[in-house]
Motif scaffolding. Structure first.
Motif, PDB file in Angstrom:
ATOM      1  N   ILE A 392       0.814  -1.166   0.086  1.00  0.00           N
ATOM      2  CA  ILE A 392       0.123  -0.194   0.074  1.00  0.00           C
ATOM      3  C   ILE A 392       0.977   1.366   0.005  1.00  0.00           C
ATOM      4  O   ILE A 392       0.531   2.190  -0.472  1.00  0.00           O
ATOM      5  N   GLY A 393       2.020   1.211   0.694  1.00  0.00           N
ATOM      6  CA  GLY A 393       2.906   2.453   0.733  1.00  0.00           C
ATOM      7  C   GLY A 393       2.536   3.204   1.823  1.00  0.00           C
ATOM      8  O   GLY A 393       2.017   2.859   2.884  1.00  0.00           O
ATOM      9  N   GLU A 394       2.702   4.609   1.249  1.00  0.00           N
ATOM     10  CA  GLU A 394       2.383   5.829   2.495  1.00  0.00           C
ATOM     11  C   GLU A 394       1.052   5.516   3.350  1.00  0.00           C
ATOM     12  O   GLU A 394       0.903   5.656   4.069  1.00  0.00           O
ATOM     13  N   GLU A 395       0.015   4.984   2.499  1.00  0.00           N
ATOM     14  CA  GLU A 395      -1.232   4.961   2.970  1.00  0.00           C
ATOM     15  C   GLU A 395      -1.332   3.840   4.041  1.00  0.00           C
ATOM     16  O   GLU A 395      -2.033   3.656   5.153  1.00  0.00           O
ATOM     17  N   GLY A 396      -0.490   2.717   4.018  1.00  0.00           N
ATOM     18  CA  GLY A 396      -0.464   1.579   4.845  1.00  0.00           C
ATOM     19  C   GLY A 396       0.451   1.999   6.164  1.00  0.00           C
ATOM     20  O   GLY A 396       0.446   1.082   7.034  1.00  0.00           O
ATOM     21  N   ARG A 397       0.934   3.318   6.263  1.00  0.00           N
ATOM     22  CA  ARG A 397       1.788   3.538   7.375  1.00  0.00           C
ATOM     23  C   ARG A 397       0.832   3.471   8.822  1.00  0.00           C
ATOM     24  O   ARG A 397       1.296   3.194  10.091  1.00  0.00           O
ATOM     25  N   ALA A 398      -0.171   4.147   8.634  1.00  0.00           N
ATOM     26  CA  ALA A 398      -1.350   4.098   9.975  1.00  0.00           C
ATOM     27  C   ALA A 398      -1.649   2.675  10.138  1.00  0.00           C
ATOM     28  O   ALA A 398      -1.866   2.357  11.435  1.00  0.00           O
ATOM     29  N   ILE A 399      -1.589   2.055   9.102  1.00  0.00           N
ATOM     30  CA  ILE A 399      -2.024   0.681   9.605  1.00  0.00           C
ATOM     31  C   ILE A 399      -1.300  -0.191  10.008  1.00  0.00           C
ATOM     32  O   ILE A 399      -1.143  -1.124  11.124  1.00  0.00           O
ATOM     33  N   ASN A 400       0.207   0.255   9.613  1.00  0.00           N
ATOM     34  CA  ASN A 400       1.362  -0.602  10.342  1.00  0.00           C
ATOM     35  C   ASN A 400       1.458  -0.480  11.670  1.00  0.00           C
ATOM     36  O   ASN A 400       1.949  -1.086  12.516  1.00  0.00           O
ATOM     37  N   VAL A 401       0.928   1.018  12.377  1.00  0.00           N
ATOM     38  CA  VAL A 401       1.108   1.248  13.659  1.00  0.00           C
ATOM     39  C   VAL A 401       0.253   0.341  14.427  1.00  0.00           C
ATOM     40  O   VAL A 401       0.590  -0.307  15.488  1.00  0.00           O
ATOM     41  N   VAL A 402      -1.087  -0.064  13.925  1.00  0.00           N
ATOM     42  CA  VAL A 402      -1.918  -0.954  14.351  1.00  0.00           C
ATOM     43  C   VAL A 402      -1.572  -2.508  14.243  1.00  0.00           C
ATOM     44  O   VAL A 402      -1.274  -3.243  15.278  1.00  0.00           O
ATOM     45  N   THR A 403      -1.012  -3.028  13.313  1.00  0.00           N
ATOM     46  CA  THR A 403      -0.277  -4.226  12.985  1.00  0.00           C
ATOM     47  C   THR A 403       0.800  -4.678  13.974  1.00  0.00           C
ATOM     48  O   THR A 403       1.204  -5.614  14.053  1.00  0.00           O
ATOM     49  N   ALA A 404       1.477  -3.508  14.019  1.00  0.00           N
ATOM     50  CA  ALA A 404       2.833  -3.689  15.053  1.00  0.00           C
ATOM     51  C   ALA A 404       2.341  -4.369  16.377  1.00  0.00           C
ATOM     52  O   ALA A 404       2.652  -5.174  16.783  1.00  0.00           O
ATOM     53  N   GLU A 405       1.072  -3.680  16.941  1.00  0.00           N
ATOM     54  CA  GLU A 405       0.650  -4.209  18.107  1.00  0.00           C
ATOM     55  C   GLU A 405       0.238  -5.662  17.835  1.00  0.00           C
ATOM     56  O   GLU A 405       0.115  -6.586  18.725  1.00  0.00           O
ATOM     57  N   LEU A 406      -0.524  -6.015  16.665  1.00  0.00           N
ATOM     58  CA  LEU A 406      -0.937  -7.237  16.311  1.00  0.00           C
ATOM     59  C   LEU A 406      -0.007  -8.232  16.366  1.00  0.00           C
ATOM     60  O   LEU A 406      -0.108  -9.149  16.822  1.00  0.00           O
ATOM     61  N   ARG A 407       1.247  -8.047  15.797  1.00  0.00           N
ATOM     62  CA  ARG A 407       2.059  -8.842  15.751  1.00  0.00           C
ATOM     63  C   ARG A 407       2.738  -9.043  16.968  1.00  0.00           C
ATOM     64  O   ARG A 407       3.064 -10.194  17.425  1.00  0.00           O
TER      65      ARG A 407
END
Length: 573
Positions: A392-407
């Motif tokens: 996704i790129g730049e749009e996925g950065r916000a999601i990465n914050v959440v998925t970091a916690e998910l991981r």
């Protein structure tokens, strides 16, 4: 001419007395022989009854009964140990359940966090193409995993709730075993000892009676042999009668014409003197031998009393060694059987509860696969989230914050899942051992339960007790009655009563006092009469006395001829 008949000669009325003595002697000894044979028959019956009694608890039946009791003891002794092992394994399962509980709670909490992050990720990526569907898939996987873990938790809770009653029942069962099993084992061990003691005691007492009875049999045999004196005395009386018959025949024949009246009287006195001495010697021998017979018979009294005492002890109702002991043993084993029946009921109930517990544990073991799937799904979701966010790129950065916690929480979930797997492996080992113990305990052949074993032992003991009571009753009847018969019969064996006096009177009646007993002038007559009388005799003592009184030499006994084996072979074949 034969002189074996005993005529009553008109010229010799004393012969009537001899004939009476002979008849009474013959009848008395015939009766005596019958008495002794009846006593012998009673003793044989007594020994046969003893053989039947000792055969009641024969070695094969005793061994089979003791084997049944020993096998029961072995199983009973193992029941306490098996129950203790089962309790220990149930405690291990309970401990595992308590250890698993917080791990499962952690997994549930982690899944709740994961769901929260997944919802956040879905909201954050709502505007991104294709991500909404992917986030929905993640939520669905987490929801399914949560449901599986909740099911696992419910089963674990059911296991914990079920273990309590099972373990409480097990403790009660173990306590009951501790109280009852040792008593039953002691009782059954006592039964084995009692059977062995019973056999030994019966054998010992029967051996005592047999020994005494055989001693009496031996004495009876010697008494029957000694009773030949009756036949010997009868023959000698007949010889005395025949001696007068020979004298009468001679005096009535032409051969005696040369004798004058004095010589006829001298010859008659001489033969009468011979008969008187033969009678006196017969009476002496008769008194001597019959005295020994009476003494031997009198010795039976104490021996019969010993037999009566032993029989009384064998049939005594209060004697621990009587048939009543077998009834007590039968009652004791029956009581043990009732207690064993209660124990087996308790064991079956505990076994059923254990099976239910095992069923719950088995469901948990099957849940191992569920935990593994949930863990795999979490790893799969974490990996795919990273990949999607990278694309996704730049749009996925916000999601990465959440998925970091998910991981992060996915990693925690992985750690908890590993801990649960480790505990479940231990639970699996304990459960498999519990299953193996249960299978081993139920592996006995059909119809070979404790109750069946004791039932067989009771049947044997009951049959033995019935047989022993019957045999002891017969021994009591035959023994006491037989002893009374023997005592009554032996009283009739006083051969000296009347007979001894009769023989003495006969000898006195024929005794010569003051008459001329010289042989002068009688040589020719004695040469004729003497050999005829001598041929009557069957005993050396008769011939010796004859030779001493009539002045003839005692006959020479022919030497005993010893036959060789060849002679016997020639004679037989």
């Amino acid at each position: 001419m034969s002189y074996q008949t005993q005529p009553t000669l008109p010229g010799h009325p004393q012969l009537t007395m001899i004939e009476e003595a002979r008849s009474r002697l013959e009848q008395r000894f015939l009766d005596g022989g019958a008495v002794l044979l009846s006593v012998l028959d009673i003793l044989n019956k007594m020994i046969a009854s003893l053989d039947a009694l000792t055969g009641s608890l024969d070695e094969e039946t005793a061994a089979a009964t003791m084997d049944e009791l020993a096998a029961t003891i072995s199983v009973l002794s193992g029941m306490t140990a098996r129950q203790a092992d089962r309790q220990a394994r149930l405690k291990d399962i309970a401990l595992c359940e308590r250890v698993l509980r917080p791990h499962v709670a952690t997994m549930q909490e982690t899944l709740r966090y994961l769901r929260t992050f997944a919802v956040t990720a879905k909201i954050t990526g709502a505007g991104i193409a294709d991500f909404a569907g992917f986030a929905e898939e993640i939520l669905q996987r987490i929801q399914e995993g949560a449901q599986q873990v909740n099911n696992f938790s419910d089963r674990l809770a059911a296991l914990g709730a079920g273990l309590g009653p099972v373990m409480a029942k097990g403790e009660t069962t173990l306590a009951r075993y501790g109280q009852q099993v040792p008593k039953i084992v002691d009782s059954l061990n006592g039964g084995i000892t009692q059977i062995r003691s019973q056999r030994q005691d019966l054998a010992a007492r029967a051996s005592q009676v047999r020994s005494i009875a055989r001693g009496i049999q031996g004495k009876l045999a010697s008494t029957l042999s000694a009773m030949q004196i009756g036949d010997i005395t009868r023959q000698r009386l007949e010889h005395c009668q025949s001696s007068f018959a020979i004298l009468e025949d001679y005096l009535g024949s032409a051969d005696a014409d040369h004798l004058n009246a004095d010589n006829r009287q001298k010859l008659t006195s001489l033969i009468r003197h011979l008969v008187a001495n033969q009678l006196a010697q017969s009476r002496h021998d008769f008194d001597r031998d019959t005295t020994l017979i009476v003494e031997t018979v009198s010795s039976f009294t104490s021996e019969l009393a010993q037999i009566a005492a032993i029989q009384q002890a064998m049939t005594g109702e209060d004697d621990d060694r009587s048939a009543g002991a077998m009834r007590n043993l039968e009652a004791g084993v029956a009581e043990a059987r009732r207690a064993v029946g209660e124990i087996e009921l308790v064991a079956r109930a505990a076994g059923e509860m254990t099976e239910r517990t095992l069923s719950t544990v088995q469901a948990l073991l099957e849940g191992i696969g569920v935990v593994q799937i949930v863990r795999g799904d979490i790893h799969y979701m974490a990996l795919n989230t990273n990949l999607r966010c990278g694309k996704i790129g730049e749009e996925g950065r916000a999601i990465n914050v959440v998925t970091a916690e998910l991981r992060i929480f996915a990693g925690r979930l992985d750690e908890v899942a590993d801990q649960i797997l480790d505990e479940l492996k231990g639970l699996q080992g304990t459960t498999e051992q519990l299953l193996a113990d249960a299978d081993g305990a139920s592996a006995q052949p059909e119809g070979d339960t404790l109750d069946a074993r004791l039932a067989r032992a009771i049947d044997r003991i009951h049959a033995v007790a019935d047989a022993m009571e019957s045999d002891l009753e017969r021994i009591a009847e035959e023994g006491q009655g037989g002893i009374r018969q023997m005592n009554a019969a032996l009283l009739k064996l006083d051969f000296q009563a009347d007979l001894g006096d009769t023989l003495r009177l006969c000898a006195e009646e024929f005794a010569i006092d003051g008459e001329d007993l010289s042989l002068e002038g009688l040589e020719e007559a004695i040469a004729v009469v003497g050999p005829q009388i001598n041929r009557l005799y069957t005993m050396a003592s008769e011939r010796e006395l004859h030779a001493r009184i009539l002045g003839t030499a005692a006959p020479v006994e022919p030497p005993l001829m010893v036959l060789s084996d060849d002679d016997l072979d020639d004679a037989l074949f």
